[in-house]
Design a protein around this motif. Structure first.
Motif, PDB file in Angstrom:
ATOM      1  N   ARG A 244      -4.065   7.206   0.578  1.00 18.31           N
ATOM      2  CA  ARG A 244      -3.171   6.454   1.465  1.00 18.31           C
ATOM      3  C   ARG A 244      -1.923   7.286   1.722  1.00 18.31           C
ATOM      4  O   ARG A 244      -1.512   8.111   0.894  1.00 18.31           O
ATOM      5  CB  ARG A 244      -2.784   5.116   0.814  1.00 18.31           C
TER       6      ARG A 244
ATOM      7  N   THR B 169      -1.450   3.041   8.551  1.00 18.41           N
ATOM      8  CA  THR B 169      -0.393   2.318   7.841  1.00 18.41           C
ATOM      9  C   THR B 169       0.828   2.040   8.716  1.00 18.41           C
ATOM     10  O   THR B 169       1.786   1.447   8.247  1.00 18.41           O
ATOM     11  CB  THR B 169       0.066   3.113   6.605  1.00 18.41           C
ATOM     12  N   ARG B 170       0.765   2.491   9.990  1.00 16.93           N
ATOM     13  CA  ARG B 170       1.937   2.410  10.885  1.00 16.93           C
ATOM     14  C   ARG B 170       3.147   3.031  10.182  1.00 16.93           C
ATOM     15  O   ARG B 170       4.214   2.431  10.065  1.00 16.93           O
ATOM     16  CB  ARG B 170       2.206   0.981  11.330  1.00 16.93           C
ATOM     17  N   GLY B 171       2.923   4.248   9.734  1.00 16.53           N
ATOM     18  CA  GLY B 171       3.927   4.958   8.941  1.00 16.53           C
ATOM     19  C   GLY B 171       4.892   5.772   9.778  1.00 16.53           C
ATOM     20  O   GLY B 171       5.038   5.560  10.989  1.00 16.53           O
TER      21      GLY B 171
ATOM     22  N   HIS C 274      -3.979   8.902   8.603  1.00 17.57           N
ATOM     23  CA  HIS C 274      -3.412   8.076   7.532  1.00 17.57           C
ATOM     24  C   HIS C 274      -2.240   7.271   8.059  1.00 17.57           C
ATOM     25  O   HIS C 274      -2.132   6.052   7.839  1.00 17.57           O
ATOM     26  CB  HIS C 274      -2.906   8.968   6.393  1.00 17.57           C
ATOM     27  N   LEU C 275      -1.315   7.939   8.716  1.00 18.23           N
ATOM     28  CA  LEU C 275      -0.088   7.298   9.182  1.00 18.23           C
ATOM     29  C   LEU C 275      -0.372   6.265  10.267  1.00 18.23           C
ATOM     30  O   LEU C 275       0.311   5.238  10.349  1.00 18.23           O
ATOM     31  CB  LEU C 275       0.887   8.357   9.687  1.00 18.23           C
TER      32      LEU C 275
ATOM     33  N   ARG D 233       4.694   2.028  -1.176  1.00 18.32           N
ATOM     34  CA  ARG D 233       4.446   3.024  -0.137  1.00 18.32           C
ATOM     35  C   ARG D 233       4.252   4.405  -0.764  1.00 18.32           C
ATOM     36  O   ARG D 233       4.879   4.737  -1.761  1.00 18.32           O
ATOM     37  CB  ARG D 233       5.599   3.059   0.865  1.00 18.32           C
TER      38      ARG D 233
ATOM     39  N   ASP E  99       2.035   6.638   3.728  1.00 12.69           N
ATOM     40  CA  ASP E  99       2.946   5.838   4.546  1.00 12.69           C
ATOM     41  C   ASP E  99       4.058   6.679   5.173  1.00 12.69           C
ATOM     42  O   ASP E  99       4.528   6.359   6.266  1.00 12.69           O
ATOM     43  CB  ASP E  99       3.593   4.735   3.698  1.00 12.69           C
ATOM     44  N   VAL E 100       4.479   7.718   4.466  1.00 10.97           N
ATOM     45  CA  VAL E 100       5.593   8.536   4.942  1.00 10.97           C
ATOM     46  C   VAL E 100       5.302   9.999   4.653  1.00 10.97           C
ATOM     47  O   VAL E 100       4.894  10.352   3.543  1.00 10.97           O
ATOM     48  CB  VAL E 100       6.931   8.148   4.257  1.00 10.97           C
TER      49      VAL E 100
END
Length: 246
Positions: free
Chosen positions: A69, A118-120, A114-115, A6, A71-72
């Motif tokens: 990318r 990625t389902r961040g 982005h989030l 991630r 994720d968080v």
């Protein structure tokens, strides 16, 4: 709470609480990108630094457009000098609001696509100053109160694709603690006002941020997690005469 693979962005992550958060995510196996106006004095072995002023909307948009990318996102950049309201003009207080409230909104909007892919998740770094009077830091406290509310609204609007939570942080021991609390004796005295008997370490905040970003918190969104060692002992308990030995 393994986060291998991630990508995590930590704003203002070159020192203090932000550095502790960056290290915690790196230790959890994440690829960490730290962004701030200036590079860290001591480079992080497991994090990549990228220069960014989070108050510059165009620079923020370009930064996330170039990021492959995400994720968080940890919205940590913030802070304010001690300044009584009447001792400064409104433009100085506006700058505090800009850094601590408007910049996290700008960054979050730029990171949203982005989030969503990625389902961040987003972790806002709030403060106990947002929930109590903050003399000398009134604009900062107001901004942090707004940030917590912003996070709750984001959590509803962006569900189910993006989780958004807030860490409500109390007093933390960092390399700049002496500016707020004085020497070691002062830090010890302040520590005694905390139920757990110490100030937080930056790693305590980092561990909480990793938790909220991890699958262990998959059903947590719109929440405010208190990281304050139990809060503050009410002053009236020490001022009252009842039950005191004479």
């Amino acid at each position: 709470m393994e986060l291998s693979g991630r990508v995590v962005v930590v704003t203002g992550g070159t020192r203090g609480v932000g550095a502790g958060i960056a290290r915690s995510f790196a230790e959890a196996g994440a690829e960490v990108v730290v962004c701030a106006r200036r590079p860290p004095e001591v480079p992080f072995p497991k994090a990549r630094f990228m220069e960014l002023d989070v108050r510059d909307a165009d620079a923020v948009a370009h930064f996330f457009a170039e990021l492959p990318r995400l994720d968080v996102l940890v919205n940590n950049a913030g802070g304010a000098p001690y300044r009584l309201l009447a001792d400064a003009g409104p433009e100085r207080h506006v700058r505090v609001l800009e850094l601590n409230l408007l910049a996290p909104l700008t960054v979050s909007l730029a990171a949203y696509e982005h989030l969503k892919r990625t389902r961040g998740s987003i972790v806002m770094i709030g403060s106990v100053s947002g929930g109590r009077p903050s003399p000398g830091a009134a604009a900062y406290g107001a901004a942090k109160a707004g940030l917590e509310n912003l996070a709750r609204s984001m959590a509803v609007e962006w569900a189910p694709d993006v989780r958004v939570n807030t860490l409500v942080v109390g007093m933390v021991r960092t390399e700049q603690s002496q500016l707020h609390y004085g020497d070691e004796e002062g830090i010890a005295a302040v520590s005694r006002t905390v139920p757990l008997g110490r100030l937080a370490e930056a790693s305590d905040v980092g561990a909480a941020a990793v938790f909220l970003a991890s699958d262990a918190a998959a059903y947590i969104s719109g929440a405010s997690l208190l990281v304050h060692g139990g809060g503050e002992r009410p002053a009236f308990l020490d001022a009252a005469t009842v039950n005191k030995e004479t």
